[in-house]
Design a protein around this motif. Structure first.
Motif, PDB file in Angstrom:
ATOM      1  N   GLY A 107       0.851  -1.330  -0.159  1.00 27.28           N
ATOM      2  CA  GLY A 107      -0.014  -0.087  -0.006  1.00 27.28           C
ATOM      3  C   GLY A 107       0.757   1.305  -0.079  1.00 27.28           C
ATOM      4  O   GLY A 107       0.773   2.169  -1.022  1.00 27.28           O
ATOM      5  N   LYS A 108       2.004   1.332   0.758  1.00 30.97           N
ATOM      6  CA  LYS A 108       2.828   2.580   1.265  1.00 30.97           C
ATOM      7  C   LYS A 108       3.607   2.697  -0.102  1.00 30.97           C
ATOM      8  O   LYS A 108       3.826   4.038  -0.574  1.00 30.97           O
ATOM      9  CB  LYS A 108       3.494   2.388   2.222  1.00 30.97           C
ATOM     10  CG  LYS A 108       2.800   2.655   3.704  1.00 30.97           C
ATOM     11  CD  LYS A 108       3.441   3.001   4.870  1.00 30.97           C
ATOM     12  CE  LYS A 108       2.724   3.484   5.793  1.00 30.97           C
ATOM     13  NZ  LYS A 108       3.460   3.274   7.239  1.00 30.97           N
ATOM     14  N   SER A 109       4.156   1.716  -0.865  1.00 29.86           N
ATOM     15  CA  SER A 109       4.976   1.863  -1.909  1.00 29.86           C
ATOM     16  C   SER A 109       4.369   1.990  -3.338  1.00 29.86           C
ATOM     17  O   SER A 109       4.874   2.155  -4.454  1.00 29.86           O
ATOM     18  CB  SER A 109       5.836   0.612  -1.975  1.00 29.86           C
ATOM     19  OG  SER A 109       5.158  -0.615  -2.330  1.00 29.86           O
ATOM     20  N   GLY A 110       3.061   2.007  -3.255  1.00 29.27           N
ATOM     21  CA  GLY A 110       2.098   2.437  -4.447  1.00 29.27           C
ATOM     22  C   GLY A 110       1.410   1.142  -5.245  1.00 29.27           C
ATOM     23  O   GLY A 110       0.874   1.638  -6.125  1.00 29.27           O
ATOM     24  N   LEU A 126      -0.652  -0.895  -4.251  1.00 27.07           N
ATOM     25  CA  LEU A 126      -2.263  -0.979  -3.938  1.00 27.07           C
ATOM     26  C   LEU A 126      -2.597   0.409  -3.529  1.00 27.07           C
ATOM     27  O   LEU A 126      -2.762   0.603  -2.414  1.00 27.07           O
ATOM     28  CB  LEU A 126      -2.405  -2.174  -2.830  1.00 27.07           C
ATOM     29  CG  LEU A 126      -1.963  -3.700  -3.118  1.00 27.07           C
ATOM     30  CD1 LEU A 126      -2.182  -4.366  -1.967  1.00 27.07           C
ATOM     31  CD2 LEU A 126      -3.053  -3.933  -4.206  1.00 27.07           C
ATOM     32  N   PRO A 127      -2.881   1.284  -4.251  1.00 33.01           N
ATOM     33  CA  PRO A 127      -2.978   2.660  -3.990  1.00 33.01           C
ATOM     34  C   PRO A 127      -4.372   2.735  -3.299  1.00 33.01           C
ATOM     35  O   PRO A 127      -4.567   3.616  -2.403  1.00 33.01           O
ATOM     36  CB  PRO A 127      -3.198   3.321  -5.363  1.00 33.01           C
ATOM     37  CG  PRO A 127      -3.409   2.436  -6.397  1.00 33.01           C
ATOM     38  CD  PRO A 127      -2.933   0.957  -6.017  1.00 33.01           C
ATOM     39  N   GLY A 128      -5.280   1.977  -3.384  1.00 30.00           N
ATOM     40  CA  GLY A 128      -6.752   2.087  -2.567  1.00 30.00           C
ATOM     41  C   GLY A 128      -6.825   1.354  -1.464  1.00 30.00           C
ATOM     42  O   GLY A 128      -7.597   1.373  -0.916  1.00 30.00           O
ATOM     43  N   LEU A 129      -5.568   1.010  -0.706  1.00 36.14           N
ATOM     44  CA  LEU A 129      -5.573   0.289   0.238  1.00 36.14           C
ATOM     45  C   LEU A 129      -5.942   1.110   1.574  1.00 36.14           C
ATOM     46  O   LEU A 129      -5.360   2.272   1.583  1.00 36.14           O
ATOM     47  CB  LEU A 129      -4.402  -0.342   0.674  1.00 36.14           C
ATOM     48  CG  LEU A 129      -4.075  -1.288   1.715  1.00 36.14           C
ATOM     49  CD1 LEU A 129      -4.578  -2.789   1.434  1.00 36.14           C
ATOM     50  CD2 LEU A 129      -2.715  -1.480   2.100  1.00 36.14           C
ATOM     51  N   ALA A 130      -6.893   0.699   2.487  1.00 38.47           N
ATOM     52  CA  ALA A 130      -6.913   1.271   3.801  1.00 38.47           C
ATOM     53  C   ALA A 130      -5.683   1.051   4.737  1.00 38.47           C
ATOM     54  O   ALA A 130      -6.026   0.279   5.488  1.00 38.47           O
ATOM     55  CB  ALA A 130      -8.165   0.965   4.132  1.00 38.47           C
ATOM     56  N   LEU A 131      -4.960   2.161   4.481  1.00 40.04           N
ATOM     57  CA  LEU A 131      -3.741   1.965   5.606  1.00 40.04           C
ATOM     58  C   LEU A 131      -3.973   1.964   6.792  1.00 40.04           C
ATOM     59  O   LEU A 131      -3.281   1.170   7.548  1.00 40.04           O
ATOM     60  CB  LEU A 131      -2.760   3.235   5.091  1.00 40.04           C
ATOM     61  CG  LEU A 131      -2.166   3.120   3.541  1.00 40.04           C
ATOM     62  CD1 LEU A 131      -1.419   4.272   3.219  1.00 40.04           C
ATOM     63  CD2 LEU A 131      -1.083   1.966   3.427  1.00 40.04           C
ATOM     64  N   GLU A 132      -4.856   2.819   7.293  1.00 34.50           N
ATOM     65  CA  GLU A 132      -4.916   2.823   8.647  1.00 34.50           C
ATOM     66  C   GLU A 132      -5.502   1.631   9.272  1.00 34.50           C
ATOM     67  O   GLU A 132      -5.056   1.156  10.331  1.00 34.50           O
ATOM     68  CB  GLU A 132      -5.804   4.210   9.239  1.00 34.50           C
ATOM     69  CG  GLU A 132      -5.840   4.478  10.450  1.00 34.50           C
ATOM     70  CD  GLU A 132      -4.855   4.586  11.180  1.00 34.50           C
ATOM     71  OE1 GLU A 132      -3.718   5.519  10.464  1.00 34.50           O
ATOM     72  OE2 GLU A 132      -4.464   4.516  12.046  1.00 34.50           O
ATOM     73  N   LYS A 133      -6.560   0.933   8.585  1.00 32.58           N
ATOM     74  CA  LYS A 133      -7.045  -0.080   9.057  1.00 32.58           C
ATOM     75  C   LYS A 133      -5.955  -1.327   9.004  1.00 32.58           C
ATOM     76  O   LYS A 133      -6.132  -2.241  10.285  1.00 32.58           O
ATOM     77  CB  LYS A 133      -8.308  -0.702   8.017  1.00 32.58           C
ATOM     78  CG  LYS A 133      -9.147  -1.722   8.459  1.00 32.58           C
ATOM     79  CD  LYS A 133     -10.311  -1.755   7.679  1.00 32.58           C
ATOM     80  CE  LYS A 133      -9.969  -2.836   6.508  1.00 32.58           C
ATOM     81  NZ  LYS A 133     -11.007  -3.002   5.642  1.00 32.58           N
ATOM     82  N   TRP A 134      -5.419  -1.488   8.287  1.00 36.36           N
ATOM     83  CA  TRP A 134      -4.288  -2.605   8.205  1.00 36.36           C
ATOM     84  C   TRP A 134      -3.180  -2.252   9.158  1.00 36.36           C
ATOM     85  O   TRP A 134      -2.671  -3.355   9.722  1.00 36.36           O
ATOM     86  CB  TRP A 134      -3.617  -2.696   6.613  1.00 36.36           C
ATOM     87  CG  TRP A 134      -4.520  -3.573   5.786  1.00 36.36           C
ATOM     88  CD1 TRP A 134      -5.422  -2.781   4.718  1.00 36.36           C
ATOM     89  CD2 TRP A 134      -4.487  -4.993   5.631  1.00 36.36           C
ATOM     90  NE1 TRP A 134      -6.237  -4.084   4.220  1.00 36.36           N
ATOM     91  CE2 TRP A 134      -5.636  -5.144   4.286  1.00 36.36           C
ATOM     92  CE3 TRP A 134      -3.924  -5.908   6.154  1.00 36.36           C
ATOM     93  CZ2 TRP A 134      -6.051  -6.289   4.196  1.00 36.36           C
ATOM     94  CZ3 TRP A 134      -4.260  -6.990   5.834  1.00 36.36           C
ATOM     95  CH2 TRP A 134      -5.315  -7.497   4.974  1.00 36.36           C
ATOM     96  N   SER A 135      -2.967  -0.915   9.270  1.00 36.89           N
ATOM     97  CA  SER A 135      -2.087  -0.587  10.340  1.00 36.89           C
ATOM     98  C   SER A 135      -2.391  -1.057  11.698  1.00 36.89           C
ATOM     99  O   SER A 135      -1.528  -1.797  12.497  1.00 36.89           O
ATOM    100  CB  SER A 135      -1.666   0.841  10.426  1.00 36.89           C
ATOM    101  OG  SER A 135      -0.691   1.065  11.392  1.00 36.89           O
TER     102      SER A 135
END
Lengths: 245, 251
Positions: B106-109, B111-120
């Motif tokens: 997600g962070k490296s682009g 999977l741009p639509g990833l819910a980063l906060e949720k996965w974090s």
């Protein structure tokens, strides 16, 4: 799975896998660049490539010491020619890694005012120099084996000559053909030397393009990069295939 | 120099060094912001920290395989408590690393639509579970060693008991008795930990690491300085166990 874990536990193993991925992305994005509906995929491939590249730069920090230790070890080799070329190659690689570390400092924003093109050019020149010295060493290994093979050929010929007199008058094959045959034989009998030669030749494509000596395209560089990474992975997985230094 | 070559050839060693550098940045950033540092240097530190974090995530790609291997190996342990704790810890770590890999994508682009906060949050939750299980294992080991030390102490004690019939009132005597007991237990605990450096290091490391997910999940309020300090300490302790493998708690 155990093998995979063991392989990736070593930094070099992981680095070669990332390198293979980086060059695969380079090749793939070059191949599908001009297709209209693949723009998103091309962007993702380029992003993955740049992630791998910047990650690998970070992991390489501290490899200067590795190169210096290898140079010191190479300086103790018994034969003059490999000693000279290998020490030079490792020292060049150390300089390349220093430039690489400086470029990393710039890319993470710690030294944003550094002249990136200048340092990039220096890094490429040092890497190119190191590759040339590796190739010189490979050529030395091949040439003394060729000499040895020629001496053996002559010894065989002389003994046959004595038996069959003038019958063998017209058997002198043309120089290039026999040279290539002997070269092929030597490389077939020495897989580590063949692999090292292939790796160095493939690695040469990148610096030749960057320095403008022989311009190719990202597809060729990507393909050569993949090939050299595969050789690297092979020599790590089977250490007996690594050319002794 | 040869020692550095040997040490840094392991990718775990490099990952720990990067972790130490990352938390050193957090700590330095916290110290600078308290000392009124310039926003330029603070943002540079944050940028470096983000780079180091992403780099570590890249280095951890495929780490789930190792954790699953560890879980498989710990299934064969003879002690049932250790078997349970270690297997669970490895499984949680495998799940944490899987979430971490997704976060990297997600962070490296990729999977741009990833819910980063949720996965974090998900990743930190698994990390927290793994740490809690590790601490339970440490507590179990400490209890076993305390029982052994207590038994050894009782064997070494003189056979006659010395009942202290104090003329003081009963309640005060009970409190003093409790205090003495506590002091004795504490002394025994310190002795056990002093005699078992691997256990002590593991306990300290897990305790320091615990602060990080607790803070990130919002379960415990602390400051970036404390997170940085604890992260740096646990990274240094990890590096020490890599340099001196006898200090690693077995199994």
């Amino acid at each position: 799975m155990e093998g995979f874990v063991e392989f990736t536990n070593r930094c070099q193993g992981r680095d070669q896998l990332f390198r293979a991925t980086q060059y695969t992305c380079m090749l793939l994005s070059y191949l599908i660049e001009n297709k209209a509906d693949k723009k998103k995929l091309v962007m993702k491939l380029k992003q993955l490539e740049s992630s791998m590249s910047s990650g690998r730069k970070m992991f390489r920090l501290g490899n200067v010491v590795h190169a210096l230790v290898a140079a010191r070890r190479a300086a103790e080799l018994p034969e003059v020619v490999p000693r000279l070329f290998l020490t030079g190659s490792h020292l060049s690689r150390a300089l390349y890694l220093v430039c690489d570390a400086v470029l990393w400092l710039r890319s993470v924003g710690l030294r944003p005012h550094l002249d990136k093109p200048k340092w990039h050019a220096w890094a490429t020149k040092c890497y190119y120099c190191s590759l040339l010295m590796n190739l010189a060493r490979d050529w030395y290994e091949i040439s003394w084996r060729l000499e040895q093979a020629a001496l053996e050929e002559k010894a065989k010929e002389n003994s046959v000559w004595q038996k069959h007199g003038e019958e063998l008058n017209g058997v002198k094959s043309d120089g290039l053909h026999s040279f290539l045959c002997q070269l092929f034989q030597i490389l077939k009998r020495n897989p580590p030397l063949l692999l090292d030669l292939v790796k160095n030749l493939c690695d040469l494509s990148g610096p030749l393009d960057t320095l403008g000596i022989y311009k190719t395209n990202p597809g060729v560089i990507g393909f050569c990069g993949i090939l050299s990474s595969l050789v690297g992975i092979l020599t790590l997985a089977s250490p007996h295939l690594k050319l002794k230094q | 120099m040869e020692a550095w070559v040997r040490f840094s050839a392991q990718s775990q060693a490099r990952e720990r060094l990067l972790r130490a550098a990352q938390y050193a940045c957090t700590l330095t950033g916290a110290a600078l912001s308290r000392a009124g540092g310039s926003s330029g240097s603070l943002s540079r530190l944050q940028q470096l920290e983000a780079h180091l974090s992403l780099g570590r995530k890249l280095l951890r790609l495929g780490g789930s395989a190792e954790a699953l291997g560890g879980a498989q190996r710990s299934l064969h342990l003879p002690d049932p408590v250790l078997r349970f704790c270690l297997t669970l810890s490895h499984l949680n770590r495998a799940l944490f690393l899987a979430c971490d890999n997704v976060l990297w994508a997600g962070k490296s682009g990729l999977l741009p639509g990833l819910a980063l906060e949720k996965w974090s949050q998900r990743a930190f939750r698994y990390y927290l579970f793994a740490l809690v299980v590790n601490l339970s294992r440490d507590a179990y080991e400490i209890r076993l060693l305390l029982e052994r030390a207590e038994a050894a102490r009782k064997r070494g004690k003189s056979p006659q008991k010395s009942p202290q019939k104090s003329p003081q009132p009963q309640a005060e005597g009970r409190i003093q008795h409790l205090r003495l007991q506590l002091q004795l237990q504490l002394q025994l605990l310190l002795q056990v930990l002093r005699e078992n450096p691997p256990l002590l290091l593991d306990l300290l490391r897990n305790a320091c690491d615990l602060v990080i997910p607790l803070e990130k999940l919002g379960l415990c309020r602390s400051s970036p300085g404390i997170v940085g300090f604890c992260g740096l300490t646990s990274s240094v302790l990890s590096i020490i166990t890599i340099l001196h493998p006898w200090l690693k708690l077995k199994p």
